[in-house]
Design a protein around this motif. Structure first.
Motif, mmCIF file in Angstrom:
data_model
loop_
_atom_site.group_PDB
_atom_site.id
_atom_site.type_symbol
_atom_site.label_atom_id
_atom_site.label_comp_id
_atom_site.label_asym_id
_atom_site.label_seq_id
_atom_site.Cartn_x
_atom_site.Cartn_y
_atom_site.Cartn_z
ATOM 1 N N ASP A 231 -11.423 1.899 -4.089
ATOM 2 C CA ASP A 231 -10.300 1.216 -4.744
ATOM 3 C C ASP A 231 -10.742 -0.196 -5.114
ATOM 4 O O ASP A 231 -11.273 -0.932 -4.260
ATOM 5 C CB ASP A 231 -9.099 1.144 -3.798
ATOM 6 C CG ASP A 231 -8.596 2.526 -3.396
ATOM 7 O OD1 ASP A 231 -8.709 3.453 -4.221
ATOM 8 O OD2 ASP A 231 -8.106 2.678 -2.272
ATOM 9 N N VAL B 84 2.068 5.178 -3.568
ATOM 10 C CA VAL B 84 0.975 5.208 -4.545
ATOM 11 C C VAL B 84 1.290 6.219 -5.650
ATOM 12 O O VAL B 84 1.712 7.347 -5.376
ATOM 13 C CB VAL B 84 -0.353 5.586 -3.864
ATOM 14 C CG1 VAL B 84 -1.481 5.678 -4.888
ATOM 15 C CG2 VAL B 84 -0.696 4.568 -2.779
ATOM 16 N N GLY C 187 0.772 -1.228 0.000
ATOM 17 C CA GLY C 187 0.000 0.000 0.000
ATOM 18 C C GLY C 187 0.806 1.283 0.000
ATOM 19 O O GLY C 187 0.221 2.369 -0.063
ATOM 20 N N SER D 284 -4.679 -0.709 1.056
ATOM 21 C CA SER D 284 -4.932 0.646 0.550
ATOM 22 C C SER D 284 -5.506 1.493 1.683
ATOM 23 O O SER D 284 -6.080 0.979 2.639
ATOM 24 C CB SER D 284 -5.903 0.615 -0.637
ATOM 25 O OG SER D 284 -7.198 0.193 -0.230
#
Length: 427
Positions: A418, A190, A187, A412
């Motif tokens: 998502d 990004v 995660g 995430s």
């Protein structure tokens, strides 16, 4: 993503093997005792102190080892005083007394914008060093370097490298319209890939991990695009009238299976990487979508409602030999074949969706999730783990779990939606 970033990655991926003792393959101790692994606090070995480097190294290593599963990961015992990381620089006794079986020690040297990291894996029970490696990079590369050593630990302990340096591509509304994003599998880091302001769906990595294909409405029709990750170059490779969607790379990278509706209803086709040489594989009045290749490229699993409800079917890669796979449930979709070929994951609608895993012969149909609605399962490149999307925490987010459904963890963050994750090959 810039070429500078690519060069940094390459730099980090050139470790120096410092020392390695005899092979070690045992990951489960006798009597079904689960091995205890501890990640010690990273030490400064030279240069300036950098608390961020130390904390991110420990955090990344612990996350990887907890997800890995064959260990119970514990904090360092208070009885183990701060000491060096190399053989002879610390005492095994406090660790052995605390019940630690495996110990990861690490150290760093930060000088300006350069950094060297050294990692060592010990078998405390046997009093032996198992693995030692050194990596060079920048302080900003610390998480990637730690994940690289985690991959090495898995190889040293099981004979097969881990997938922790892989990336997850996914669809997110965090920038407004549904765009394709890329992040570390845990995660972090990004990055937004598509910035066309339109709807973008179903990313899939090429076998070498350097490209993705995805469906985008950027020109009005749901067309299939191909994007080179390091340069950002894009090309529209399938733009037939109607749907050009659910593209999946063949394992050899020479073909793409996808859904086209250019002749009316949705059917499975294959095309070349340039979009040419379209070959129709299914030819029924039913809706046929979501093809996914077997790891040897000889078979394709797909979704068809030819019997009235969406079910999974398997056919040879030339469209012959169609057979039904799923017989339980009335709505089964989104299949993906394990890299090892022994399992197929998919989503079943049961109110919301739940993720199941089934053998290619139709046996051992096993439910893996139960909380919230869970969709779009995709395998890690080693087949040990699965990423998927879930609504269990409210807004749809990206999760990872072990192949048996244990260790389900959200990776995430934020409140955006998502979805559609897919795990890259090792970078």
């Amino acid at each position: 993503m810039t070429r500078r970033f690519l060069f940094t990655i390459i730099l980090c991926l050139i470790p120096a093997l410092l020392h390695s003792q005899e092979g070690y393959r045992e990951v489960t101790a006798s009597g079904a005792h689960k091995l205890t692994l501890t990640v010690d606090t990273p030490r400064r070995m030279g240069g300036s102190d950098d608390a961020k480097v130390a904390s991110e190294t420990a955090e990344a290593l612990q996350f990887d080892m907890v997800l890995a599963g064959p260990f119970t990961v514990t904090a360092p015992p208070a009885s183990a005083a701060a000491a060096g990381i190399r053989p002879g620089e610390f005492d095994f006794s406090p660790w052995r007394g605390a019940g630690v079986d495996l110990l990861i020690k690490s150290g760093y040297t930060v000088s300006g914008n350069s950094m060297t990291m050294e990692f060592r894996l010990y078998n405390i029970t046997q009093g032996k060093e198992i693995l030692a490696k050194r990596y060079s990079g920048r302080p900003g590369d610390v998480r990637r370097i730690a994940h690289t050593f985690s991959d090495d630990v898995m190889e040293a302990l099981t004979g097969e490298r881990g997938p922790f340096t892989g990336k997850i591509a996914f669809v997110s509304t965090r920038a407004g319209a549904k765009a394709i994003f890329l992040m570390d599998y845990d995660g972090h880091n990004v990055q937004q890939l598509t910035k066309n302001g339109s709807i973008n769906l179903n990313p899939d990595f090429s076998p070498n991990g350097r490209e993705i294909i995805f469906t985008s409405y950027r020109l009005g029709n749901p067309d299939l695009f191909r994007r080179e990750l390091f340069t950002g170059a894009e090309a529209r490779i399938s733009s037939h009238r109607g749907i050009n969607a659910t593209g999946a790379w063949a394992p050899n990278g020479k073909s793409i299976a996808l859904t086209l509706s250019k002749d009316g209803n949705s059917e499975i086709y294959t095309i070349g990487p340039d979009g040419k040489d379209a070959r129709r594989l299914t030819n029924t009045a039913a809706i046929e979508v979501s093809p996914a290749w077997s790891p040897d490229g000889r078979q394709i699993v797909f979704v068809s409602d030819r019997l009235g409800k969406p079910q999974l079917f398997i056919m040879n890669s030339d469209g012959t030999g169609v057979r039904r796979l799923t017989t339980n449930g009335s709505y089964n979709v989104s299949p993906r074949w394990s890299p090892k070929g022994d399992r197929i994951v998919y989503s079943r609608q049961e109110g919301g969706f739940q993720i199941y895993s089934i053998s290619p012969d139709g046996s051992n149909d096993t439910r893996l999730t139960s909380d919230g609605s869970n969709e779009h399962p995709r395998w890690s490149p080693d087949g040990r783990f699965i990423t998927f999307s879930s609504t269990r925490d409210g807004a749809e987010g990206i999760y990872v779990m072990r192949a048996d459904g244990s260790g389900q963890t959200r990776v995430s963050s934020g409140r955006a939606r998502d979805s559609h994750p897919t795990w890259s090959p090792r970078w």
